[in-house]
Design a protein around this motif. Structure first.
Motif, short mmCIF file in Angstrom:
data_model
loop_
_atom_site.label_atom_id
_atom_site.label_comp_id
_atom_site.label_asym_id
_atom_site.label_seq_id
_atom_site.Cartn_x
_atom_site.Cartn_y
_atom_site.Cartn_z
N ALA A 129 0.87 -1.35 -0.05
CA ALA A 129 0.08 -0.14 0.12
C ALA A 129 0.86 1.18 -0.08
O ALA A 129 2.02 1.21 0.62
CB ALA A 129 -0.86 -0.08 1.21
N ASN A 130 0.30 2.52 -0.81
CA ASN A 130 1.13 3.56 -0.73
C ASN A 130 1.06 4.31 0.25
O ASN A 130 -0.01 4.50 0.94
CB ASN A 130 0.72 4.24 -2.10
CG ASN A 130 0.89 3.81 -3.42
OD1 ASN A 130 1.98 2.91 -3.61
ND2 ASN A 130 0.26 3.83 -4.40
N ARG A 131 2.03 4.73 1.03
CA ARG A 131 1.85 5.57 2.32
C ARG A 131 1.79 7.13 1.92
O ARG A 131 1.33 7.93 2.68
CB ARG A 131 3.06 5.56 3.04
CG ARG A 131 3.44 3.82 3.58
CD ARG A 131 4.72 3.67 4.38
NE ARG A 131 4.58 4.85 5.58
CZ ARG A 131 5.78 4.73 6.34
NH1 ARG A 131 6.59 4.23 6.07
NH2 ARG A 131 5.69 5.99 7.24
N PHE A 132 2.54 7.53 0.43
CA PHE A 132 2.45 8.98 0.44
C PHE A 132 1.97 9.33 -0.92
O PHE A 132 1.46 10.34 -1.13
CB PHE A 132 4.01 9.68 0.39
CG PHE A 132 4.79 9.11 1.56
CD1 PHE A 132 4.63 9.80 2.81
CD2 PHE A 132 5.62 7.96 1.77
CE1 PHE A 132 5.27 9.50 4.26
CE2 PHE A 132 6.27 7.83 3.08
CZ PHE A 132 6.01 8.49 4.28
N ALA A 133 2.14 8.49 -1.90
CA ALA A 133 1.69 8.73 -3.10
C ALA A 133 0.13 8.56 -3.42
O ALA A 133 -0.40 7.58 -2.81
CB ALA A 133 2.36 7.90 -4.39
N LYS A 134 -0.49 9.52 -4.09
CA LYS A 134 -1.96 9.28 -4.23
C LYS A 134 -2.24 9.70 -5.81
O LYS A 134 -1.37 10.50 -6.35
CB LYS A 134 -2.72 10.38 -3.31
CG LYS A 134 -2.51 9.98 -1.88
CD LYS A 134 -3.40 10.93 -1.09
CE LYS A 134 -3.38 10.49 0.38
NZ LYS A 134 -4.18 11.66 1.03
N PRO A 135 -3.30 9.21 -6.20
CA PRO A 135 -3.60 9.54 -7.77
C PRO A 135 -3.85 10.87 -8.12
O PRO A 135 -4.50 11.80 -6.97
CB PRO A 135 -4.81 8.59 -7.86
CG PRO A 135 -4.90 7.55 -6.85
CD PRO A 135 -4.13 8.29 -5.85
N ALA A 136 -3.12 11.60 -8.98
CA ALA A 136 -3.18 12.94 -8.94
C ALA A 136 -4.72 13.46 -9.72
O ALA A 136 -5.18 12.59 -10.50
CB ALA A 136 -2.17 13.52 -9.84
#
Length: 322
Positions: free
Chosen positions: A315-322
């Motif tokens: 799971a991504n901790r910092f990256a999110k879909p832009a």
């Protein structure tokens, strides 16, 4: 009675007669008249005129050579050797260098940098003159395969662009293209099973001398040959984040999974290119079958090789879909 003469009266006549008879008498008379000082000056003049002239330091050029040997002439003083430079002077020059020393050091620095850059540029260039003919043929085949793959991808992208620009059912075409790209990314990311032509490589290592470095180099060679999906022992999917190491007991570890022998590597890609990559000079086969490891390598081609091992994406901790 005879007439008496005066002595003083006769002397002047004699002086007159002497003056008339002898011219030198005129010179002698004044000398005697001058007194003892005049005689002393005349004697001194006579002695100086008759004194021998001192010989010249250099012999006359037209006279006879002297029998006596010429005395040694003093040689010119030889230049004294410079005094050695002490460590105090060296320290002073190093701490407080002069302008000429600074300029010279800057020139040496620039020359050194130029030499280092030249050496690095030459070392980075691949020297193909030492490769065997079979190795050169393999490199050419790999480049040809990659070129064909890129041409195929270009043709697919151009076809998709034409279909999207035609306006005929563009929504359906866009949906299909998005799904296709999603499937490709899932396979590359190791989150979905894969199937296709490839090879199965079996490494027999009875003495357990295969190192993690050798296994990593083998994976890199497969990727250079165009491998799309790789799995080890059917359970470990090799992705971008996969790491290779050695456990405390000396066993190989891949993504923290112990690897038992024999080691099996399933690779999906061009079977011919993958086989040639394993037999490359200094590659997997030559290393394992060498005297250091003393093992063997078996390669089997499969036109429908299936890889079911997958990885769970973190799971991504910092990256999110832009």
């Amino acid at each position: 009675m005879p007439e008496s003469r005066d002595p003083d009266a006769v002397e002047p006549r004699r002086l007159d007669e002497a003056a008339d008879g002898d011219p030198a008498g005129t010179d002698a008379a004044p000398r005697r008249a001058a007194g003892p000082d005049a005689e002393t000056s005349a004697d001194r003049t006579l002695e100086e005129s008759t004194a021998p002239t001192p010989a010249s330091d250099e012999p006359a050029s037209d006279g006879p050579a002297s029998d006596e040997p010429e005395p040694d002439r003093p040689m010119p003083d030889e230049p004294a050797s410079p005094a050695p430079i002490g460590w105090r002077e060296l320290v002073r020059d190093f701490v407080k260098p002069g302008r000429a020393q600074v300029v010279f050091a800057a020139i040496l620095l620039v020359c050194g940098l130029a030499v280092v850059m030249q050496v690095r540029s030459q070392s980075s260039e691949t020297d193909y003159s030492t490769l065997r003919r079979a190795d050169l043929v393999q490199l050419l085949d790999d480049l040809t395969g990659q070129s064909r793959q890129l041409e195929s991808e270009i043709a697919q992208l151009e076809e998709t662009q034409r279909r999207l620009q035609s306006g005929v059912d563009s929504e359906r075409v866009a949906r299909e293209e998005a799904q296709r790209r999603l499937d490709i990314l899932a396979i590359l990311g190791g989150t979905a099973p894969a199937q296709g032509p490839g090879v199965r490589i079996t490494i027999n290592d009875p003495q357990r001398k295969v190192t993690a470095e050798l296994l990593l180099n083998t994976i890199e060679e497969m990727r250079d040959a165009g491998a799309e999906v790789i799995a080890i022992n059917g359970t470990v999917r090799v992705v971008a984040s996969t790491w290779f190491g050695t456990g405390s007991n000396g066993r190989l570890l891949v993504d923290n999974h112990p690897i038992s022998t024999p080691i099996t590597i399933d690779v999906i890609g061009d079977p011919h290119a993958l086989t040639e990559a394993a037999g490359f000079s200094g590659g997997l086969i030559s290393e394992v079958q060498g005297s250091r490891i003393g093992g063997s390598v078996d390669i089997v081609r499969d036109e429908k090789l299936t890889i079911t091992a997958v990885v769970a994406p973190p799971a991504n901790r910092f990256a999110k879909p832009a």
